[in-house]
Design an enzyme around this catalytic site. Structure first.
Site, mmCIF file in Angstrom:
data_model
loop_
_atom_site.group_PDB
_atom_site.id
_atom_site.type_symbol
_atom_site.label_atom_id
_atom_site.label_comp_id
_atom_site.label_asym_id
_atom_site.label_seq_id
_atom_site.Cartn_x
_atom_site.Cartn_y
_atom_site.Cartn_z
ATOM 1 N N THR A 1 -10.755 -6.694 -4.714
ATOM 2 C CA THR A 1 -12.029 -6.476 -5.377
ATOM 3 C C THR A 1 -12.634 -4.947 -5.273
ATOM 4 O OG1 THR A 1 -12.412 -8.651 -4.024
ATOM 5 C CG2 THR A 1 -14.384 -7.850 -5.683
ATOM 6 N N ASN B 1 -10.896 -2.305 -5.490
ATOM 7 C CA ASN B 1 -10.077 -1.466 -5.805
ATOM 8 C C ASN B 1 -10.693 -1.381 -7.350
ATOM 9 O OD1 ASN B 1 -6.718 -2.624 -4.589
ATOM 10 N ND2 ASN B 1 -8.195 -0.873 -4.144
ATOM 11 N N ASP C 1 0.912 -1.152 0.144
ATOM 12 C CA ASP C 1 -0.070 0.023 -0.097
ATOM 13 C C ASP C 1 0.885 1.255 0.029
ATOM 14 O OD1 ASP C 1 -2.425 1.723 0.058
ATOM 15 O OD2 ASP C 1 -2.689 1.394 2.106
#
Ligand code: IPE
Ligand code: IPE
Ligand code: MG
Length: 243
Positions: free
Chosen positions: A67, A69, A21
């Site tokens: 999912t 994103n 991230d």
């Protein structure tokens, strides 16, 4: 404690899971487009996997696209698909040549057909390698979706499940659970990653953005992991008796 270095006595986790991230923020801080962050993030991912293998890690799972994103702007998603189109084969061939099987965790039907093809082809190419060492890339992955899928598979078979048989209905079927979970990017949350599998993982959160998370940072995380006492519900005294 943080800041420790790896040494001969360091316990190396068999399976490391990583939430990559901070690619977007890293790029933004450099006045660059988010796509540049993703490109650098992908390169760093490859570097970190190589370092992990050098240290004796058997499984690495990377959360690359959730999912959720898929709700991002079309251009950002198209940029990510293009990275898969242009880089995935080269990087995975290089990494897997060291004897690692590739497994893509997630709902491939979310991807354009040509991208699905690349992912499936790469995965199949690595089936020549023995089980027991692997790279999992979570793409179009959500843990809740994975669990619901597993429940539906069990229902379709008309079976009640045990913890073991349920694990075998997940994408990670047959693999050991992660020992160490690392999340970069300053956030302290799981964002729907491996909810079932990380039940006993040690969790390491770094303030660094993924593209700047170095091999040394990975080693620091492993040294930190090595210092943890993993009790799995037992007492320290019970653990001492056993050793
Ligand atoms: C993680 O980086 C990679 C993906 C989710 C594709 P982000 O894109 O979430 O980066 P930030 O969190 O916006 O900085
Ligand atoms: C989690 O990152 C998903 C991946 C790293 C692939 P996000 O950046 O999407 O997570 P949230 O939405 O901030 O929780
Ligand atoms: Mg993010």
């Amino acid at each position: 404690m943080r800041g420790n270095k790896i040494n001969a006595g360091t316990k190396i986790p068999a399976h490391i899971a990583m939430i990559m991230d901070g690619n977007g923020r890293w790029a933004k801080n450099r006045l660059m487009p988010r796509s540049y962050g993703h490109k650098q993030g992908l390169e760093r991912m490859v570097g970190l996997i190589e370092r992990a293998f050098d240290l004796g890690v058997s499984f690495v799972t990377v959360y690359a696209l959730s999912t959720e994103n898929f709700t991002r702007p079309k251009e950002e998603l198209e940029g990510l698909f293009n990275l898969i189109r242009t880089r995935f084969e080269e990087y995975m061939t290089r990494l897997c040549a060291r004897g690692f099987r590739l497994r893509v965790l997630g709902d491939l039907s979310l991807f354009p057909a040509d991208v699905q093809e690349i992912l499936i082809k790469q995965q199949e190419k690595t089936q020549i390698y023995p089980e027991g060492k692997g790279i999992n890339i979570a793409l179009g992955y959500g843990a809740r979706a994975e669990i619901v899928r597993a429940v539906n598979l069990a229902v379709a078979k008309g079976e009640t499940v045990s913890e073991q048989s349920f694990s075998n209905l997940l994408y990670t079927q047959g693999q050991p659970d992660p020992d160490l979970l690392i999340r970069t990017g300053k956030e302290v949350r799981l964002s729907n990653f491996l909810l079932w599998q990380v039940a006993y993982a040690e969790m390491y959160f770094s303030d660094k953005m993924f593209p700047e998370f170095s091999d040394g940072d990975l080693e620091e995380a492993i040294a930190w992991y090595s210092e943890r006492t993993r009790r799995f519900g037992k007492t320290d005294e019970q653990l001492e008796e056993k050793s």
